[in-house]
Scaffold this active site. Structure first.
Site, PDB file in Angstrom:
ATOM      1  N   THR A 235       0.687  27.736 -33.242  1.00  0.00           N
ATOM      2  CA  THR A 235      -1.029  28.164 -33.736  1.00  0.00           C
ATOM      3  C   THR A 235      -1.545  29.286 -33.202  1.00  0.00           C
ATOM      4  O   THR A 235      -2.588  30.212 -33.822  1.00  0.00           O
ATOM      5  CB  THR A 235      -1.750  26.919 -32.580  1.00  0.00           C
ATOM      6  OG1 THR A 235      -1.145  25.792 -33.422  1.00  0.00           O
ATOM      7  CG2 THR A 235      -3.239  26.605 -33.164  1.00  0.00           C
TER       8      THR A 235
ATOM      9  N   LYS B 270       0.243  27.655 -19.928  1.00  0.00           N
ATOM     10  CA  LYS B 270      -0.287  27.345 -18.375  1.00  0.00           C
ATOM     11  C   LYS B 270       1.115  26.647 -17.700  1.00  0.00           C
ATOM     12  O   LYS B 270       1.029  26.495 -16.547  1.00  0.00           O
ATOM     13  CB  LYS B 270      -1.629  26.611 -18.674  1.00  0.00           C
ATOM     14  CG  LYS B 270      -1.248  25.081 -19.328  1.00  0.00           C
ATOM     15  CD  LYS B 270      -2.255  24.743 -20.040  1.00  0.00           C
ATOM     16  CE  LYS B 270      -2.303  24.016 -21.802  1.00  0.00           C
ATOM     17  NZ  LYS B 270      -3.237  24.268 -22.926  1.00  0.00           N
TER      18      LYS B 270
ATOM     19  N   ASP C   6      -3.212  18.006 -17.775  1.00  0.00           N
ATOM     20  CA  ASP C   6      -3.697  19.097 -18.692  1.00  0.00           C
ATOM     21  C   ASP C   6      -4.706  20.212 -17.264  1.00  0.00           C
ATOM     22  O   ASP C   6      -4.206  21.553 -17.950  1.00  0.00           O
ATOM     23  CB  ASP C   6      -3.716  19.323 -20.305  1.00  0.00           C
ATOM     24  CG  ASP C   6      -4.241  20.549 -21.301  1.00  0.00           C
ATOM     25  OD1 ASP C   6      -3.782  21.160 -21.064  1.00  0.00           O
ATOM     26  OD2 ASP C   6      -5.619  20.945 -20.723  1.00  0.00           O
TER      27      ASP C   6
ATOM     28  N   LYS D 187      -4.191  24.144 -15.778  1.00  0.00           N
ATOM     29  CA  LYS D 187      -5.706  25.269 -15.913  1.00  0.00           C
ATOM     30  C   LYS D 187      -6.250  25.645 -14.568  1.00  0.00           C
ATOM     31  O   LYS D 187      -6.843  26.205 -14.050  1.00  0.00           O
ATOM     32  CB  LYS D 187      -6.337  24.488 -16.707  1.00  0.00           C
ATOM     33  CG  LYS D 187      -5.678  24.434 -18.517  1.00  0.00           C
ATOM     34  CD  LYS D 187      -6.243  23.535 -19.819  1.00  0.00           C
ATOM     35  CE  LYS D 187      -6.037  24.046 -20.797  1.00  0.00           C
ATOM     36  NZ  LYS D 187      -6.812  23.136 -21.386  1.00  0.00           N
TER      37      LYS D 187
HETATM   38  N1  NAP Z   1      -3.061  25.953 -29.330  1.00  0.00           N
HETATM   39  C1  NAP Z   1      -4.193  26.511 -28.387  1.00  0.00           C
HETATM   40  O1  NAP Z   1      -5.220  25.739 -28.709  1.00  0.00           O
HETATM   41  C2  NAP Z   1      -3.603  26.931 -27.084  1.00  0.00           C
HETATM   42  C3  NAP Z   1      -4.915  27.098 -25.919  1.00  0.00           C
HETATM   43  C4  NAP Z   1      -4.452  27.717 -25.339  1.00  0.00           C
HETATM   44  C5  NAP Z   1      -3.381  28.096 -24.483  1.00  0.00           C
HETATM   45  N2  NAP Z   1      -2.078  27.677 -25.352  1.00  0.00           N
HETATM   46  C6  NAP Z   1      -0.786  27.981 -24.915  1.00  0.00           C
HETATM   47  O2  NAP Z   1      -0.113  28.562 -26.335  1.00  0.00           O
HETATM   48  C7  NAP Z   1       0.739  28.230 -25.906  1.00  0.00           C
HETATM   49  C8  NAP Z   1       1.394  27.823 -27.172  1.00  0.00           C
HETATM   50  O3  NAP Z   1       0.688  26.927 -27.879  1.00  0.00           O
HETATM   51  P1  NAP Z   1       0.850  26.658 -29.728  1.00  0.00           P
HETATM   52  O4  NAP Z   1      -0.746  26.083 -29.383  1.00  0.00           O
HETATM   53  O5  NAP Z   1       0.826  27.746 -30.228  1.00  0.00           O
HETATM   54  O6  NAP Z   1       2.065  25.842 -29.979  1.00  0.00           O
HETATM   55  P2  NAP Z   1       2.819  25.441 -31.086  1.00  0.00           P
HETATM   56  O7  NAP Z   1       1.949  25.265 -31.960  1.00  0.00           O
HETATM   57  O8  NAP Z   1       3.594  24.381 -31.140  1.00  0.00           O
HETATM   58  O9  NAP Z   1       3.623  26.996 -31.473  1.00  0.00           O
HETATM   59  C9  NAP Z   1       5.142  26.621 -30.940  1.00  0.00           C
HETATM   60  C10 NAP Z   1       6.046  27.900 -31.380  1.00  0.00           C
HETATM   61  O10 NAP Z   1       6.671  28.220 -30.415  1.00  0.00           O
HETATM   62  C11 NAP Z   1       8.334  28.365 -31.581  1.00  0.00           C
HETATM   63  N3  NAP Z   1       9.653  27.283 -30.762  1.00  0.00           N
HETATM   64  C12 NAP Z   1       9.141  26.328 -29.779  1.00  0.00           C
HETATM   65  N4  NAP Z   1      10.710  26.069 -29.369  1.00  0.00           N
HETATM   66  C13 NAP Z   1      11.438  27.066 -29.235  1.00  0.00           C
HETATM   67  C14 NAP Z   1      12.359  27.510 -28.990  1.00  0.00           C
HETATM   68  N5  NAP Z   1      13.202  27.084 -28.094  1.00  0.00           N
HETATM   69  N6  NAP Z   1      13.013  28.979 -29.605  1.00  0.00           N
HETATM   70  C15 NAP Z   1      11.892  30.335 -29.540  1.00  0.00           C
HETATM   71  N7  NAP Z   1      10.995  29.428 -30.315  1.00  0.00           N
HETATM   72  C16 NAP Z   1       9.875  28.305 -30.437  1.00  0.00           C
HETATM   73  C17 NAP Z   1       7.981  27.443 -32.136  1.00  0.00           C
HETATM   74  O11 NAP Z   1       8.816  27.633 -33.699  1.00  0.00           O
HETATM   75  P3  NAP Z   1       8.150  27.047 -34.948  1.00  0.00           P
HETATM   76  O12 NAP Z   1       7.082  27.337 -35.638  1.00  0.00           O
HETATM   77  O13 NAP Z   1      10.258  27.329 -35.339  1.00  0.00           O
HETATM   78  O14 NAP Z   1       8.763  25.299 -34.394  1.00  0.00           O
HETATM   79  C18 NAP Z   1       6.761  27.628 -32.558  1.00  0.00           C
HETATM   80  O15 NAP Z   1       6.056  28.733 -33.457  1.00  0.00           O
HETATM   81  C19 NAP Z   1       1.562  27.311 -25.302  1.00  0.00           C
HETATM   82  O16 NAP Z   1       1.400  27.969 -24.450  1.00  0.00           O
HETATM   83  C20 NAP Z   1      -0.066  26.527 -25.066  1.00  0.00           C
HETATM   84  O17 NAP Z   1      -0.006  25.377 -23.764  1.00  0.00           O
HETATM   85  C21 NAP Z   1      -2.677  27.143 -26.687  1.00  0.00           C
END
Ligand code: NAP
Length: 440
Positions: free
Chosen positions: A14, A106, A202, A206
């Site tokens: 995301t 976080k 969560d 934060k």
């Molecule tokens: N989503 C939000 O709105 C939001 C807001 C604030 C902060 N965050 C933080 O931002 C971070 C990412 O969140 P997200 O929502 O973008 O997560 P996500 O959609 O689940 O994406 C995670 C990414 O990490 C990759 N990944 C997972 N395990 C891996 C590994 N072992 N080796 C290499 N790559 C790996 C995944 O690869 P694949 O795509 O190939 O599976 C995916 O591309 C987190 O720390 C989250 O707490 C998110």
């Protein structure tokens, strides 16, 4: 123009794809503004074959994030994987190799923020995490820089969109917690396993970062009192409405004479307060500083674009040569965390009791409160909204009656002792519900 700033982005979910999209849309303008163009030099994720929402053509792919992290072809490692497994290994590798790090993680910072800040400092590089506490709301820089001159007294906020959505829908649509949770899951606002969000964890992750920035203390995730929203019923929502409150899941960090209170719990906030108006998935953070007074920042706490906006702002700081200390002060000066016991918390409380309709029951309840020197501002026996005597089964004789108490200011230890005794006396049919009233 000087050398481009070369980015290695690990995690293309995301937030990662949101960031690539932002850099495509605004990169050229940002490069001109900062005098340094932004270049995505390498990317990494779990599955190379996965179809992505953005094109990665021409960008070097790394199977292992920790290899990208230390690769000579990058200047900044952008960690958007999440968790404290491979993300931690990769961030440590980047910092040790002298790369700046930008992360939205976080969980990683709440568990290892202090050690990582020391490592960043030792290597003279940035560890920026604007997106980690409240997504698109720029609260990290606000605390670390804009309000650095203030003594912060309290920082609190609505830090979890899932919980705020559920509580808002329960209040607006008079529906049960379980119904609204199912709706939130269907709409993608809640995970299949929602316990991390609704249990308050969560928010705790934060909050602990905000506490550290606000009070200059080491990150102390284990020192938070955490309660979730699972026990909030429609009866509480209706009673709050009638009493002039809204129920919100708050993360609160408060400086007291005996230490810092860090707590996450549902709280009653006055209906007329600005925080009561923050509804749906929107988040907010309120900060009370001794010179600035009260501030409220509200906005999107999550989502691809809002979070990418915060991540990009961290990258731009590095691009301008501005590499602040992660928590605003040298890690060696971060004070050990001193916890104030929740039992000493002073405040007013909302209590809901299901009282058996027996002679003397209310007198015994009042007596238990009196023993603990808890004085009562109001006692209301209320029938469920819309229930009609003689027709509604909830009003049949012999069934427990909901009684709502509002206490004057007391200590948490006193109210808990009184409620334990009331429960043991057997005058109530279920564990008393207790919700703190947060003064705003
Ligand atoms: N989503 C939000 O709105 C939001 C807001 C604030 C902060 N965050 C933080 O931002 C971070 C990412 O969140 P997200 O929502 O973008 O997560 P996500 O959609 O689940 O994406 C995670 C990414 O990490 C990759 N990944 C997972 N395990 C891996 C590994 N072992 N080796 C290499 N790559 C790996 C995944 O690869 P694949 O795509 O190939 O599976 C995916 O591309 C987190 O720390 C989250 O707490 C998110």
């Amino acid at each position: 123009m000087s050398q481009p700033l070369r980015l290695g982005i690990a995690g293309l979910g995301t937030v990662g794809t949101g960031l690539v999209e932002l850099l495509r849309a605004h990169g050229p303008r940002l490069g001109i503004n900062t005098g340094r163009s932004l270049q995505i030099a390498g990317v990494s994720a779990r599955d190379r074959a996965k179809k992505r929402a953005v094109s990665l053509e021409g960008i070097t792919w790394f199977d292992a994030p920790e290899r990208l992290a230390a690769d000579p072809s990058i200047d900044v490692f952008v960690e958007l994987i999440g968790g404290d497994g491979i993300a931690k290994t990769a961030v440590e590798a980047a910092l040790s190799a002298g790369k700046h790090v930008v992360t939205a993680n976080k969980a990683l910072l709440a568990a290892h923020g202090y050690e990582l800040a020391k490592l960043a400092e030792k290597n003279g590089v940035a560890l920026n995490f604007e997106a980690a506490a409240a997504g698109g709301i720029p609260v990290i820089k606000t605390l670390r820089e804009a309000l650095a001159a203030n003594q912060i007294r309290r920082v609190y906020g609505i830090l979890n969109g899932t919980c705020n959505f559920i509580l808002t829908q329960m209040q607006k649509e008079h529906r049960s917690f379980a119904e609204v949770l199912a709706e939130a899951q269907a709409m993608g606002y809640a995970e299949a396993d929602p316990s991390f969000d609704i249990g308050g964890f969560d928010t705790a992750h934060k909050l602990t970062l905000l506490t550290s920035l606000a009070f200059g203390t080491r990150v102390a995730l284990d020192e938070i009192d955490v309660e979730g929203i699972e026990t909030i019923s429609q009866a509480d929502i209706e009673a709050a409405d009638d009493l002039g409150f809204r129920i919100k899941l708050l993360g609160v960090a408060l400086m007291t004479e005996s230490g810092i209170e860090q707590r996450v719990h549902p709280a009653m906030v006055p209906q007329h307060s600005a925080i009561a108006e923050v509804s749906g998935v929107t988040n907010c953070v309120a900060i009370d500083g001794d010179f600035v007074g009260n501030l409220l920042l509200a906005g999107p706490g999550a989502g691809a674009k809002a979070t990418a906006s915060a991540v990009a702002s961290d990258i731009l700081d590095i691009s301008r040569g501005d590499t602040p200390l992660p928590f605003g002060v040298p890690a060696a000066k971060l004070k050990p965390y001193k916890r104030a016991r929740l039992g000493q918390h002073q405040g007013a409380y909302y209590v809901r009791l299901s009282v058996y309709d027996r002679p003397g029951a209310m007198a015994r309840i009042a007596g238990r409160m009196g023993e603990q020197e808890v004085s009562l501002e109001s006692i209301v026996q209320r029938r469920p909204r819309g229930a009609r005597p003689g027709i509604d089964a909830r009003l049949a004789p012999g069934l427990p009656t909901p009684v709502i108490l509002i206490t004057h200011e007391t200590t948490e230890a006193a109210i808990r002792a009184a409620l334990d005794a009331i429960h043991k006396d057997g005058e109530v049919s279920e564990k008393p519900q207790m919700i703190r009233i947060e003064p705003l």
